[in-house]
Scaffold this motif. Structure first.
Motif, mmCIF file in Angstrom:
data_model
loop_
_atom_site.group_PDB
_atom_site.id
_atom_site.type_symbol
_atom_site.label_atom_id
_atom_site.label_comp_id
_atom_site.label_asym_id
_atom_site.label_seq_id
_atom_site.Cartn_x
_atom_site.Cartn_y
_atom_site.Cartn_z
ATOM 1 N N VAL A 162 46.764 42.251 33.475
ATOM 2 C CA VAL A 162 45.892 43.381 33.116
ATOM 3 C C VAL A 162 45.381 44.067 34.380
ATOM 4 C CG1 VAL A 162 45.193 42.369 30.933
ATOM 5 C CG2 VAL A 162 43.831 41.905 32.961
ATOM 6 N N ASP A 163 45.023 45.340 34.239
ATOM 7 C CA ASP A 163 44.500 46.069 35.400
ATOM 8 C C ASP A 163 43.089 46.612 35.176
ATOM 9 O OD1 ASP A 163 45.246 47.995 33.572
ATOM 10 O OD2 ASP A 163 46.989 48.662 34.730
ATOM 11 N N GLN A 164 42.464 46.278 34.044
ATOM 12 C CA GLN A 164 41.075 46.675 33.827
ATOM 13 C C GLN A 164 40.147 45.792 34.682
ATOM 14 O OE1 GLN A 164 43.242 46.517 31.285
ATOM 15 N NE2 GLN A 164 43.301 48.691 30.800
ATOM 16 N N PRO A 165 39.043 46.332 35.175
ATOM 17 C CA PRO A 165 38.165 45.548 36.057
ATOM 18 C C PRO A 165 37.406 44.428 35.357
ATOM 19 C CG PRO A 165 37.231 47.722 35.652
ATOM 20 C CD PRO A 165 38.606 47.738 35.074
ATOM 21 N N GLU A 166 37.244 44.523 34.030
ATOM 22 C CA GLU A 166 36.539 43.482 33.290
ATOM 23 C C GLU A 166 37.374 43.005 32.116
ATOM 24 O OE1 GLU A 166 31.852 43.310 33.249
ATOM 25 O OE2 GLU A 166 32.549 45.216 32.450
ATOM 26 N N LEU A 214 45.296 37.313 33.455
ATOM 27 C CA LEU A 214 44.486 38.066 34.424
ATOM 28 C C LEU A 214 45.356 38.857 35.405
ATOM 29 C CD1 LEU A 214 41.783 35.337 35.122
ATOM 30 C CD2 LEU A 214 41.495 37.427 33.767
ATOM 31 N N LYS A 215 46.556 38.355 35.705
ATOM 32 C CA LYS A 215 47.465 39.080 36.586
ATOM 33 C C LYS A 215 48.163 40.228 35.865
ATOM 34 C CE LYS A 215 48.419 35.032 39.477
ATOM 35 N NZ LYS A 215 49.427 33.993 39.842
ATOM 36 N N GLU A 261 34.276 23.438 42.398
ATOM 37 C CA GLU A 261 33.523 24.143 41.365
ATOM 38 C C GLU A 261 33.062 25.478 41.913
ATOM 39 O OE1 GLU A 261 30.624 22.216 38.533
ATOM 40 O OE2 GLU A 261 29.207 23.413 39.719
ATOM 41 N N GLU A 262 33.145 26.508 41.095
ATOM 42 C CA GLU A 262 32.643 27.836 41.463
ATOM 43 C C GLU A 262 31.803 28.382 40.316
ATOM 44 O OE1 GLU A 262 34.790 30.763 43.412
ATOM 45 O OE2 GLU A 262 36.095 29.393 44.542
ATOM 46 N N THR A 263 30.820 29.185 40.672
ATOM 47 C CA THR A 263 29.971 29.844 39.683
ATOM 48 C C THR A 263 30.173 31.346 39.793
ATOM 49 O OG1 THR A 263 28.323 28.079 39.850
ATOM 50 C CG2 THR A 263 27.608 30.153 38.878
ATOM 51 N N ILE A 264 30.445 31.977 38.674
ATOM 52 C CA ILE A 264 30.632 33.438 38.675
ATOM 53 C C ILE A 264 29.690 34.062 37.650
ATOM 54 C CG2 ILE A 264 33.004 33.475 39.522
ATOM 55 C CD1 ILE A 264 34.013 33.568 36.710
ATOM 56 N N PRO A 265 29.180 35.269 37.929
ATOM 57 C CA PRO A 265 28.272 35.922 36.981
ATOM 58 C C PRO A 265 29.030 36.429 35.756
ATOM 59 C CG PRO A 265 28.728 37.367 38.852
ATOM 60 C CD PRO A 265 29.374 36.060 39.169
ATOM 61 N N ARG A 315 37.251 40.664 36.147
ATOM 62 C CA ARG A 315 38.610 40.114 36.211
ATOM 63 C C ARG A 315 38.897 39.447 37.556
ATOM 64 N NH1 ARG A 315 42.980 44.380 37.164
ATOM 65 N NH2 ARG A 315 41.985 44.098 39.182
ATOM 66 N N ASP A 316 38.592 40.129 38.646
ATOM 67 C CA ASP A 316 38.902 39.568 39.971
ATOM 68 C C ASP A 316 38.066 38.330 40.268
ATOM 69 O OD1 ASP A 316 40.807 41.490 40.370
ATOM 70 O OD2 ASP A 316 39.574 42.753 41.677
ATOM 71 N N ASP A 317 36.783 38.355 39.901
ATOM 72 C CA ASP A 317 35.937 37.174 40.112
ATOM 73 C C ASP A 317 36.539 35.961 39.402
ATOM 74 O OD1 ASP A 317 34.141 38.613 41.588
ATOM 75 O OD2 ASP A 317 32.656 38.838 39.981
ATOM 76 N N PHE A 318 36.935 36.173 38.159
ATOM 77 C CA PHE A 318 37.484 35.090 37.339
ATOM 78 C C PHE A 318 38.828 34.614 37.905
ATOM 79 C CE2 PHE A 318 38.562 33.890 32.650
ATOM 80 C CZ PHE A 318 38.281 32.564 32.923
ATOM 81 N N ARG A 319 39.680 35.567 38.262
ATOM 82 C CA ARG A 319 41.010 35.220 38.755
ATOM 83 C C ARG A 319 40.942 34.397 40.039
ATOM 84 N NH1 ARG A 319 45.867 39.420 40.654
ATOM 85 N NH2 ARG A 319 47.014 37.865 41.875
ATOM 86 N N TYR A 320 40.175 34.893 41.004
ATOM 87 C CA TYR A 320 40.165 34.211 42.308
ATOM 88 C C TYR A 320 39.450 32.865 42.237
ATOM 89 C CZ TYR A 320 41.774 38.759 43.880
ATOM 90 O OH TYR A 320 42.502 39.913 44.035
#
Length: 369
Positions: free
Chosen positions: A331-335, A328-329, A303-307, A260-265
């Motif tokens: 929810v509080d689950q990590p994925e 994404l803001k 452009e950003e690449t996230i796993p 979630r955080d990778d995607f959000r940021y």
């Protein structure tokens, strides 16, 4: 009418009424708050004819009565007083005098005779966990339409059943649906359209974080939420809410698991280079990674690449970045899981794992980029 009340108690209850009081109105009395004494307490009532709130705080009443005072001015002034008792006296000419320590103030009020009567709460339909209702609001309210012409979409569908609660909101471009399992003693089912303004006031009532039960009721025109000595009532939205079950995808060919955080940021950074109106970003999903890309020809690109956890064929799809960020803001689950049928169909986001008894689905229409 004459009474004294704790300044902190008065500020707390007045603060709850401010979202209801009409700020710009052609009916001056709606800018006022109705104050009534009742034994050892005072009742405060505010309404804009669509929404109403009634709450109480303890007081030492010297003389019974009722009157109205401008709500915003009263709160702004009382908030600045020292933390002590405030003595309030409303005279026959509707002027209110306030005394607190060395402060003495007079405010022009209006007769309570022209203040609208709030409808009485009918028989309770169900008791609802307030924290649950607040969580459901937080996860759907951002999907409500801001277009006043689409009045049936200016609120959320609230559905009560024996096995739980459902809340759905949509603006035609996205849909948020949350279902909470709970044992409710409801005959059959009950559905109503809850306006956005009422949802915001419910969040205020739930602001202290205590998990309390709110008594819920409804009649032909209004919805009622009763909590201790506070009653919030709202006029229902009229019209037919869209058939949300037809919008929810039945199956998905593709599923992607993302932090979630990778995607959000990544979205927050990349969307700085998206068109201000469309907020369009392009997602390129490859084996083991996702590329988030946006560009404005005049100002730059990013452009950003996230796993990601994905091993299917490559997919390219565009979305409004703000729509994805809203989810994404919330929810509080990590994925989170991102589901697709193909690059031209709606995407669906869900928290991965999630809470037991809670189903949360968020459907977003794609964009051409």
């Amino acid at each position: 009418m004459e009474f004294s009340v704790s300044r902190s108690d008065l500020v707390r209850e007045l603060g709850l009424t401010q979202g209801v009081v009409e700020k710009k109105t052609t009916i001056p009395i709606l800018s006022n708050i109705l104050i009534e004494t009742d034994g050892d307490q005072v009742w405060l009532t505010a309404t804009d004819l669509e929404l109403g709130i009634r709450c109480a705080c303890p007081a030492r009443v010297k003389k019974e009565g009722a009157g109205t005072i401008p709500a915003r001015r009263l709160l702004d002034y009382v908030r600045l007083l020292p933390d002590a008792d405030v003595q309030i006296k409303i005279q026959d000419n509707h002027w209110a005098s306030l005394v607190c320590g060395r402060s003495r103030t007079r405010i022009a009020g209006m007769s309570r005779e022209s203040f609208p009567e709030l409808p009485q709460m009918p028989e309770q339909l169900a008791k609802l966990p307030l924290s649950t209702v607040a969580q459901m609001i937080e996860r759907t309210i951002f999907a409500i339409s801001a277009e006043e012409s689409r009045f049936t979409l200016n609120g959320a569908l609230l559905l009560l059943r024996n096995d739980g609660l459902v809340m759905v909101a949509t603006d035609g471009h996205r849909l948020a649906m949350i279902e909470q399992k709970a044992e409710l003693e409801v005959e059959g089912s009950y559905r109503a359209l809850l306006p956005k303004k009422a949802m915001l006031e419910i969040l205020k009532l739930a602001g202290d974080g205590e998990d309390r039960q709110v008594e819920f009721a409804g009649n032909d025109n209004h919805l009622f939420f009763h909590l201790d000595k506070r009653l919030l009532l709202s006029r229902k939205l009229t019209g037919n809410f869209p058939d949300y079950e037809r919008v929810l995808p039945k199956e998905h060919a593709t599923s992607v698991a993302i932090g979630r955080d990778d995607f959000r940021y990544a979205l927050e950074r990349v969307s700085q280079f998206s068109d201000e109106r469309s907020r369009a970003v392009k997602l390129q999903i490859l084996s083991g990674e996702m590329k988030v890309h946006s560009s404005i020809s005049e100002t730059g690109e990013s452009e950003e690449t996230i796993p990601v956890d994905y091993s299917g064929s490559d997919i390219e799809i565009g979305f409004n970045a703000q729509y994805l960020l809203d989810f994404l803001k919330a929810v509080d689950q990590p994925e989170v899981e991102f589901h697709f049928k193909d690059g031209n169909s709606a995407g669906e986001l869900r928290p991965k794992g999630g809470q037991e008894g809670v189903t949360y689905r968020y459907v977003v229409m794609p964009m051409r980029i």
